[in-house]
Scaffold this motif. Structure first.
Motif, PDB file in Angstrom:
ATOM      1  N   SER A  94       0.841  -1.208   0.000  1.00  0.00           N
ATOM      2  CA  SER A  94       0.000   0.000   0.000  1.00  0.00           C
ATOM      3  C   SER A  94       0.869   1.249   0.000  1.00  0.00           C
ATOM      4  N   VAL A  95       1.197   1.710  -1.204  1.00  0.00           N
ATOM      5  CA  VAL A  95       2.064   2.867  -1.373  1.00  0.00           C
ATOM      6  C   VAL A  95       1.278   4.144  -1.071  1.00  0.00           C
ATOM      7  N   TYR A  96       1.912   5.070  -0.355  1.00  0.00           N
ATOM      8  CA  TYR A  96       1.269   6.353  -0.056  1.00  0.00           C
ATOM      9  C   TYR A  96       2.328   7.447  -0.078  1.00  0.00           C
ATOM     10  N   GLY A  97       1.855   8.690  -0.120  1.00  0.00           N
ATOM     11  CA  GLY A  97       2.776   9.824  -0.112  1.00  0.00           C
ATOM     12  C   GLY A  97       2.321  10.900  -1.068  1.00  0.00           C
ATOM     13  N   PRO A  98       3.164  11.913  -1.312  1.00  0.00           N
ATOM     14  CA  PRO A  98       2.823  13.007  -2.219  1.00  0.00           C
ATOM     15  C   PRO A  98       2.356  12.505  -3.588  1.00  0.00           C
ATOM     16  N   TYR A  99       1.375  13.211  -4.141  1.00  0.00           N
ATOM     17  CA  TYR A  99       0.801  12.950  -5.471  1.00  0.00           C
ATOM     18  C   TYR A  99      -0.121  11.740  -5.505  1.00  0.00           C
ATOM     19  N   GLU A 100      -0.411  11.122  -4.373  1.00  0.00           N
ATOM     20  CA  GLU A 100      -1.349   9.999  -4.404  1.00  0.00           C
ATOM     21  C   GLU A 100      -2.753  10.503  -4.726  1.00  0.00           C
ATOM     22  N   GLU A 101      -3.525   9.688  -5.425  1.00  0.00           N
ATOM     23  CA  GLU A 101      -4.899  10.022  -5.785  1.00  0.00           C
ATOM     24  C   GLU A 101      -5.695  10.348  -4.513  1.00  0.00           C
ATOM     25  N   LEU A 102      -6.382  11.492  -4.526  1.00  0.00           N
ATOM     26  CA  LEU A 102      -6.952  12.020  -3.288  1.00  0.00           C
ATOM     27  C   LEU A 102      -8.088  11.197  -2.702  1.00  0.00           C
ATOM     28  N   SER A 103      -8.720  10.350  -3.504  1.00  0.00           N
ATOM     29  CA  SER A 103      -9.812   9.556  -2.951  1.00  0.00           C
ATOM     30  C   SER A 103      -9.318   8.307  -2.222  1.00  0.00           C
ATOM     31  N   ARG A 104      -8.019   8.070  -2.258  1.00  0.00           N
ATOM     32  CA  ARG A 104      -7.479   6.901  -1.581  1.00  0.00           C
ATOM     33  C   ARG A 104      -7.345   7.153  -0.078  1.00  0.00           C
ATOM     34  N   LEU A 105      -7.110   6.083   0.669  1.00  0.00           N
ATOM     35  CA  LEU A 105      -7.250   6.133   2.127  1.00  0.00           C
ATOM     36  C   LEU A 105      -6.380   7.194   2.805  1.00  0.00           C
ATOM     37  N   ILE A 106      -5.068   7.166   2.571  1.00  0.00           N
ATOM     38  CA  ILE A 106      -4.176   8.042   3.322  1.00  0.00           C
ATOM     39  C   ILE A 106      -4.436   9.515   3.028  1.00  0.00           C
ATOM     40  N   PRO A 107      -4.496   9.960   1.768  1.00  0.00           N
ATOM     41  CA  PRO A 107      -4.784  11.386   1.547  1.00  0.00           C
ATOM     42  C   PRO A 107      -6.159  11.793   2.053  1.00  0.00           C
ATOM     43  N   LYS A 108      -7.151  10.910   1.921  1.00  0.00           N
ATOM     44  CA  LYS A 108      -8.476  11.232   2.449  1.00  0.00           C
ATOM     45  C   LYS A 108      -8.405  11.384   3.966  1.00  0.00           C
ATOM     46  N   LEU A 109      -7.686  10.471   4.616  1.00  0.00           N
ATOM     47  CA  LEU A 109      -7.525  10.525   6.069  1.00  0.00           C
ATOM     48  C   LEU A 109      -6.850  11.822   6.498  1.00  0.00           C
ATOM     49  N   LEU A 110      -5.790  12.212   5.794  1.00  0.00           N
ATOM     50  CA  LEU A 110      -5.032  13.397   6.193  1.00  0.00           C
ATOM     51  C   LEU A 110      -5.783  14.688   5.879  1.00  0.00           C
TER      52      LEU A 110
END
Length: 248
Positions: A94-110
């Protein structure tokens, strides 16, 4: 294509993930002096066999997307063995970080955490192996750098090796960003693959062959990702307008 529930066109899934890769590999086979081709696979290839599987473990994909990624890894091996293409596959967790699609878990959470909230989550026991994008980039670089010493066609798991439940993720987020809101768990927030409870990588082979391991802790990665979101409001706004799903 196919990693989202709304991407349900099976024919397109195979056209993008299998036929698209075939064209790339066919072109690579014509390139003299190519050092390495690195195909980015998925931990979804393991499907129900998701708890620390080694790269040679049985693959039990449970979606068209997962099947297409299994086929892609097999194609990499075929072109490596039969067409002498120096190709390798990295099975990403489960890759996360800058530029990740915003509807995915980590950016939505943050994004929710910035407003003092938490999004609805699936079962608190659902787990994932979260690996920060900078560590993934280093795994790609290590594969290219060490390609002459590797067995062409080989596959490597790329994850943190740490199993994190959604309950633990929510607790870490609340502690890091001072979120007072309690997490809410909704069955409707779950995807069909969320019944796989212990989803975590076995990365010994990558450590041995690539001399690579993930270095970024979940807390550090979340802090870096939140800072990136905060410091790039224009990119975030543009990403919202082009999201696969409607981000909160």
């Amino acid at each position: 294509y196919g990693a989202y529930a709304v991407q349900a066109d099976a024919a397109r899934t195979y056209a993008v993930n299998v036929d698209g890769l075939r064209h790339v590999l066919e072109g690579a086979a014509q390139l003299p002096g190519l050092r390495a081709l690195v195909q980015l696979g998925s931990s979804s290839e393991y499907g129900v066999n998701c708890t620390r599987p080694r790269e040679d473990a049985a693959l039990w994909p449970d979606s068209h997307y997962a099947v297409s990624k299994v086929a892609a890894s097999a194609m990499v091996r075929y072109y490596a063995l039969k067409r002498r293409v120096p190709a390798f596959a990295l099975r990403l967790y489960s890759v996360y970080g800058p530029y990740e699609e915003l509807s995915r878990l980590i950016p939505k959470l943050l994004c929710c955490a910035q407003a003092g909230e938490l999004p609805p989550l699936a079962s608190p026991q659902v787990s994932r192996d979260f690996v920060y994008i900078a560590d993934v980039c280093e795994a790609v670089e290590a594969t290219i750098e060490r390609a002459p010493q590797l067995q062409a066609g080989d596959v490597f798991n790329v994850g943190s090796g740490v199993c994190t439940t959604l309950s633990e993720l929510a607790a870490t987020t609340r502690a890091l960003f001072g979120v007072a809101a309690e997490p809410s768990y909704q069955r409707s927030a779950a995807r069909h693959w969320d019944h796989q409870k212990r989803w975590v990588a076995e990365t010994t082979y990558a450590a041995e062959q690539l001399r690579w391991q993930a270095e970024t802790s979940l807390s550090e990665g979340l802090l870096q990702t939140e800072a990136w979101l905060r410091h790039h409001p224009q990119l975030v706004q543009a990403a919202r307008a082009h999201s696969v799903l409607a981000p909160r």
